[in-house]
Design an enzyme around this catalytic site. Structure first.
Site, PDB file in Angstrom:
ATOM      1  CB  CYS A 213      -0.941  -0.002   1.195  1.00  0.00           C
ATOM      2  SG  CYS A 213      -1.837  -1.536   1.367  1.00  0.00           S
TER       3      CYS A 213
ATOM      4  CG  HIS B 273      -3.466   2.876   2.678  1.00  0.00           C
ATOM      5  ND1 HIS B 273      -3.779   2.646   1.354  1.00  0.00           N
ATOM      6  CD2 HIS B 273      -3.575   1.675   3.309  1.00  0.00           C
ATOM      7  CE1 HIS B 273      -4.053   1.366   1.194  1.00  0.00           C
ATOM      8  NE2 HIS B 273      -3.943   0.757   2.358  1.00  0.00           N
TER       9      HIS B 273
ATOM     10  CG  ASN C  32      -6.610  -1.620   1.353  1.00  0.00           C
ATOM     11  OD1 ASN C  32      -5.930  -1.095   0.471  1.00  0.00           O
ATOM     12  ND2 ASN C  32      -6.096  -2.127   2.466  1.00  0.00           N
TER      13      ASN C  32
HETATM   14  O1  UT7 Z   1      -3.760  -1.948   3.535  1.00  0.00           O
HETATM   15  C1  UT7 Z   1      -3.055  -2.789   4.368  1.00  0.00           C
HETATM   16  C2  UT7 Z   1      -3.336  -2.534   5.733  1.00  0.00           C
HETATM   17  N1  UT7 Z   1      -4.445  -3.305   6.257  1.00  0.00           N
HETATM   18  C3  UT7 Z   1      -5.185  -2.775   7.179  1.00  0.00           C
HETATM   19  O2  UT7 Z   1      -5.012  -1.619   7.479  1.00  0.00           O
HETATM   20  C4  UT7 Z   1      -6.185  -3.602   7.932  1.00  0.00           C
HETATM   21  C5  UT7 Z   1      -6.125  -3.261   9.394  1.00  0.00           C
HETATM   22  N2  UT7 Z   1      -7.103  -3.977  10.196  1.00  0.00           N
HETATM   23  C6  UT7 Z   1      -8.421  -3.703  10.136  1.00  0.00           C
HETATM   24  O3  UT7 Z   1      -8.869  -2.863   9.368  1.00  0.00           O
HETATM   25  C7  UT7 Z   1      -9.322  -4.436  11.092  1.00  0.00           C
HETATM   26  O4  UT7 Z   1      -8.545  -5.172  12.009  1.00  0.00           O
HETATM   27  C8  UT7 Z   1     -10.341  -5.378  10.385  1.00  0.00           C
HETATM   28  C9  UT7 Z   1     -11.383  -4.553   9.643  1.00  0.00           C
HETATM   29  C10 UT7 Z   1      -9.623  -6.279   9.416  1.00  0.00           C
HETATM   30  C11 UT7 Z   1     -11.070  -6.229  11.427  1.00  0.00           C
HETATM   31  O5  UT7 Z   1     -11.722  -5.399  12.353  1.00  0.00           O
HETATM   32  P1  UT7 Z   1     -11.608  -5.705  13.922  1.00  0.00           P
HETATM   33  O6  UT7 Z   1     -12.413  -4.681  14.618  1.00  0.00           O
HETATM   34  O7  UT7 Z   1     -10.129  -5.774  14.252  1.00  0.00           O
HETATM   35  O8  UT7 Z   1     -12.339  -7.100  14.058  1.00  0.00           O
HETATM   36  P2  UT7 Z   1     -11.765  -8.480  14.614  1.00  0.00           P
HETATM   37  O9  UT7 Z   1     -10.802  -9.076  13.662  1.00  0.00           O
HETATM   38  O10 UT7 Z   1     -11.348  -8.304  16.041  1.00  0.00           O
HETATM   39  O11 UT7 Z   1     -13.077  -9.350  14.626  1.00  0.00           O
HETATM   40  C12 UT7 Z   1     -14.168  -9.075  15.547  1.00  0.00           C
HETATM   41  C13 UT7 Z   1     -15.238 -10.123  15.325  1.00  0.00           C
HETATM   42  C14 UT7 Z   1     -14.691 -11.555  15.360  1.00  0.00           C
HETATM   43  O12 UT7 Z   1     -15.671 -12.378  15.970  1.00  0.00           O
HETATM   44  P3  UT7 Z   1     -15.505 -12.820  17.501  1.00  0.00           P
HETATM   45  O13 UT7 Z   1     -14.188 -13.566  17.573  1.00  0.00           O
HETATM   46  O14 UT7 Z   1     -15.495 -11.542  18.281  1.00  0.00           O
HETATM   47  O15 UT7 Z   1     -16.681 -13.669  17.723  1.00  0.00           O
HETATM   48  C15 UT7 Z   1     -14.612 -11.925  13.888  1.00  0.00           C
HETATM   49  O16 UT7 Z   1     -14.744 -13.296  13.653  1.00  0.00           O
HETATM   50  O17 UT7 Z   1     -15.847  -9.935  14.038  1.00  0.00           O
HETATM   51  C16 UT7 Z   1     -15.792 -11.185  13.310  1.00  0.00           C
HETATM   52  N3  UT7 Z   1     -15.629 -10.870  11.903  1.00  0.00           N
HETATM   53  C17 UT7 Z   1     -16.664 -10.591  11.105  1.00  0.00           C
HETATM   54  N4  UT7 Z   1     -17.996 -10.572  11.313  1.00  0.00           N
HETATM   55  C18 UT7 Z   1     -18.785 -10.246  10.272  1.00  0.00           C
HETATM   56  C19 UT7 Z   1     -14.479 -10.758  11.206  1.00  0.00           C
HETATM   57  N5  UT7 Z   1     -14.751 -10.427   9.926  1.00  0.00           N
HETATM   58  C20 UT7 Z   1     -16.102 -10.325   9.847  1.00  0.00           C
HETATM   59  C21 UT7 Z   1     -16.976 -10.008   8.784  1.00  0.00           C
HETATM   60  N6  UT7 Z   1     -18.314  -9.978   9.053  1.00  0.00           N
HETATM   61  N7  UT7 Z   1     -16.551  -9.706   7.545  1.00  0.00           N
END
Ligand code: UT7
Length: 328
Positions: free
Chosen positions: A114, A255, A285
């Site tokens: 990125c 970004h 993204n």
């Molecule tokens: O360009 C390169 C750089 N990349 C980035 O900048 C990405 C950086 N990270 C992020 O943007 C975030 O970490 C994400 C958007 C990828 C994830 O958000 P989060 O708030 O960190 O969620 P999480 O991974 O902690 O997941 C929370 C919950 C989990 O369920 P439990 O374990 O709490 O029951 C996941 O399984 O949300 C669940 N989950 C979803 N639910 C519905 C994960 N993905 C999804 C989804 N839909 N698509």
């Protein structure tokens, strides 16, 4: 030595096909509500099967050349930043050179995820300043849809396809210029975000072909934390190197990965939200293309006027980060 390097034109291209959050929720367990609240993304673009990264990049480049009033034959340098090249070799930039008819241009790719577009900007700036090259085209282009695991809801909701481009040349009297740049890498964090298969470390074979190894894998929470810190530091560095104060900055182009990351950066830089350009709700993204597309949209929407100070800041796999301060 050139006195300064200016952005003479910008362009972008987004494929027509739109994939909404509701469309995604039909094949992975997710919802529009979850995606919007956690990321800010509403929809993304998906390239046609016959459209590869070079095609997206060339279309963006044609618009940038047109705005710069430059012919493809006048280019002597093309740098494509991408993690989704048309082929492992030759470089995507070679296909772009062919498609544009930029017969005089040296063409090569860089892989900095990125941060790639801002890495390319720094490299091209230095090459122009050395007087070895006059007219450079830098492109951020990605067909991420070809490298996404469409069964993994933690990643497939994030990414989209698209391309952005800018023409760089020595600045003339009264024109804007690139004031300061910063690029950085932390190779200890390669495990946080990668495409593990398809390279020499893990070739795709008959045995592992069904395992989806040539798709994006990410530890999202970890990446999030690094993103905020690295982008804040890199942006602050170029602001300082350019002799600016946060108040001087007319537009920040971060970004476009996650609205929560963008909000965190804006508050840490003490720049009001209305000066921060956001388009990730439309495109998700698009990795190396994201800043390039946002720069072009901000430009064409008239967000910047001559003399305005702009800061761009990015973060991606590697981990890599980069920033640039520009006088428009
Ligand atoms: O360009 C390169 C750089 N990349 C980035 O900048 C990405 C950086 N990270 C992020 O943007 C975030 O970490 C994400 C958007 C990828 C994830 O958000 P989060 O708030 O960190 O969620 P999480 O991974 O902690 O997941 C929370 C919950 C989990 O369920 P439990 O374990 O709490 O029951 C996941 O399984 O949300 C669940 N989950 C979803 N639910 C519905 C994960 N993905 C999804 C989804 N839909 N698509």
């Amino acid at each position: 030595m050139a006195q300064g390097v200016t952005i003479a034109g910008t362009g972008s291209y987004l494929p027509e096909k739109i994939l909404t959050n509701d469309d995604l929720s039909k094949f992975v367990e997710t919802s529009d509500e979850w995606i919007v609240s956690r990321t800010g993304i509403k929809e993304r673009r998906i390239a046609d099967e016959e459209e590869s990264t070079s095609h997206l990049g060339s279309k963006a480049a044609q618009k940038a050349l047109q705005q710069a009033g430059m012919a493809a034959e006048d280019l002597d340098l093309i740098i494509v930043a991408t993690i989704t090249p048309d082929t492992l070799t030759p470089a995507t930039a070679c296909y772009v050179q062919q498609q544009l008819g930029a017969t005089k241009a040296v063409a090569f790719d860089i892989s900095a995820a990125c941060s790639g577009f801002l890495y390319a900007m720094k490299i091209a700036k230095r090459m122009i300043e050395s007087d070895a090259f006059k007219n450079a085209l830098i492109i951020g282009a990605e067909k991420l849809s070809a490298f996404v695991n469409w069964e993994d809801r933690t990643t497939c909701i994030l990414f989209g396809d698209g391309a952005g481009a800018a023409v760089l040349r020595a600045s003339e009297q009264g024109e804007g210029r690139i004031l300061a740049t910063d690029i950085g890498t932390d190779g200890k964090q390669t495990h946080l975000l990668n495409i593990p298969g398809g390279g020499s470390a893990c070739p795709i074979t008959m045995d592992n072909a069904g395992e989806g190894l040539a798709t994006l894998a990410m530890l999202g929470k970890e990446v999030f934390k690094h993103a905020v810190t690295r982008m804040k530091n890199s942006a602050n560095l170029v602001i300082e190197r350019a002799g600016l104060q946060p108040d001087d900055i007319a537009v920040v182009i971060p970004h476009q990965a996650n609205l929560r990351i963008i909000d965190a950066i804006a508050s840490r830089l003490a720049v009001p939200n209305d000066r921060v350009f956001v388009n990730l709700h439309k495109y998700g993204n698009t990795s190396a293309a994201a800043i390039a597309i946002a720069l072009d949209e901000a430009n064409r929407e008239g967000k910047m006027k001559r003399g305005d100070k702009i800061v761009m800041v990015a973060f991606g796999a590697g981990l890599t980060w980069a920033a640039a301060a520009i006088e428009w």
